[in-house]
Design a protein around this motif. Sequence first.
Motif, PDB file in Angstrom:
ATOM      1  N   ALA A  25       0.845  -1.201   0.000  1.00  0.00           N
ATOM      2  CA  ALA A  25       0.000   0.000   0.000  1.00  0.00           C
ATOM      3  C   ALA A  25       0.878   1.249   0.000  1.00  0.00           C
ATOM      4  N   PRO A  26       0.460   2.273  -0.742  1.00  0.00           N
ATOM      5  CA  PRO A  26       1.250   3.505  -0.757  1.00  0.00           C
ATOM      6  C   PRO A  26       1.196   4.217   0.593  1.00  0.00           C
ATOM      7  N   PRO A  27       2.241   4.961   0.935  1.00  0.00           N
ATOM      8  CA  PRO A  27       2.230   5.725   2.190  1.00  0.00           C
ATOM      9  C   PRO A  27       1.189   6.841   2.128  1.00  0.00           C
ATOM     10  N   GLU A  28       0.740   7.299   3.295  1.00  0.00           N
ATOM     11  CA  GLU A  28      -0.310   8.320   3.347  1.00  0.00           C
ATOM     12  C   GLU A  28       0.101   9.605   2.644  1.00  0.00           C
ATOM     13  N   ALA A  29       1.383   9.967   2.687  1.00  0.00           N
ATOM     14  CA  ALA A  29       1.843  11.174   1.994  1.00  0.00           C
ATOM     15  C   ALA A  29       1.612  11.062   0.485  1.00  0.00           C
ATOM     16  N   THR A  30       1.839   9.884  -0.072  1.00  0.00           N
ATOM     17  CA  THR A  30       1.603   9.653  -1.500  1.00  0.00           C
ATOM     18  C   THR A  30       0.113   9.705  -1.800  1.00  0.00           C
ATOM     19  N   ILE A  31      -0.702   9.142  -0.911  1.00  0.00           N
ATOM     20  CA  ILE A  31      -2.155   9.175  -1.094  1.00  0.00           C
ATOM     21  C   ILE A  31      -2.643  10.619  -1.067  1.00  0.00           C
ATOM     22  N   THR A  32      -2.160  11.393  -0.112  1.00  0.00           N
ATOM     23  CA  THR A  32      -2.548  12.804  -0.024  1.00  0.00           C
ATOM     24  C   THR A  32      -2.165  13.553  -1.294  1.00  0.00           C
ATOM     25  N   ASP A  33      -0.940  13.348  -1.776  1.00  0.00           N
ATOM     26  CA  ASP A  33      -0.468  14.005  -2.987  1.00  0.00           C
ATOM     27  C   ASP A  33      -1.315  13.611  -4.195  1.00  0.00           C
ATOM     28  N   ALA A  34      -1.611  12.326  -4.321  1.00  0.00           N
ATOM     29  CA  ALA A  34      -2.403  11.840  -5.457  1.00  0.00           C
ATOM     30  C   ALA A  34      -3.826  12.401  -5.403  1.00  0.00           C
ATOM     31  N   ILE A  35      -4.419  12.435  -4.227  1.00  0.00           N
ATOM     32  CA  ILE A  35      -5.777  12.966  -4.083  1.00  0.00           C
ATOM     33  C   ILE A  35      -5.786  14.465  -4.383  1.00  0.00           C
ATOM     34  N   ASP A  36      -4.777  15.200  -3.932  1.00  0.00           N
ATOM     35  CA  ASP A  36      -4.679  16.629  -4.262  1.00  0.00           C
ATOM     36  C   ASP A  36      -4.592  16.833  -5.776  1.00  0.00           C
ATOM     37  N   THR A  37      -3.814  15.994  -6.437  1.00  0.00           N
ATOM     38  CA  THR A  37      -3.683  16.070  -7.894  1.00  0.00           C
ATOM     39  C   THR A  37      -5.009  15.746  -8.572  1.00  0.00           C
ATOM     40  N   MET A  38      -5.691  14.697  -8.091  1.00  0.00           N
ATOM     41  CA  MET A  38      -6.994  14.339  -8.660  1.00  0.00           C
ATOM     42  C   MET A  38      -7.997  15.481  -8.480  1.00  0.00           C
ATOM     43  N   ALA A  39      -7.934  16.157  -7.356  1.00  0.00           N
ATOM     44  CA  ALA A  39      -8.823  17.305  -7.118  1.00  0.00           C
ATOM     45  C   ALA A  39      -8.476  18.451  -8.069  1.00  0.00           C
ATOM     46  N   ASP A  40      -7.173  18.694  -8.286  1.00  0.00           N
ATOM     47  CA  ASP A  40      -6.750  19.736  -9.224  1.00  0.00           C
ATOM     48  C   ASP A  40      -7.225  19.433 -10.648  1.00  0.00           C
TER      49      ASP A  40
END
Length: 79
Positions: A39-54
């Motif tokens: 599983a990806p680390p939470e920092a990667t999940i946060t970054d990916a979700i921020d990108t998806m929101a952008d």
Amino acid sequence: MGTDRDRVWAGVLQVSNEQAGFSVEEVSRVCEELFGDDAPPEATITDAIDTMADWGVLESFGFDSGTTYYMLTDEEIAP
């Protein structure tokens, strides 16, 4: 296998099938269930979700006790 971002996307799709709104913590939980030690680390999940929101794939719709909630949108998704 897949990249961490692929795993985050799989987690987002899984959690969005379970409930309309979700947080980074819920995506993290689903990724751990799906991928275990990979599983990806939470920092990667946060970054990916921020990108998806952008990109307009996710929409932020709520904030409660320091947690932002998102929902999946298909308005900006193109093949």
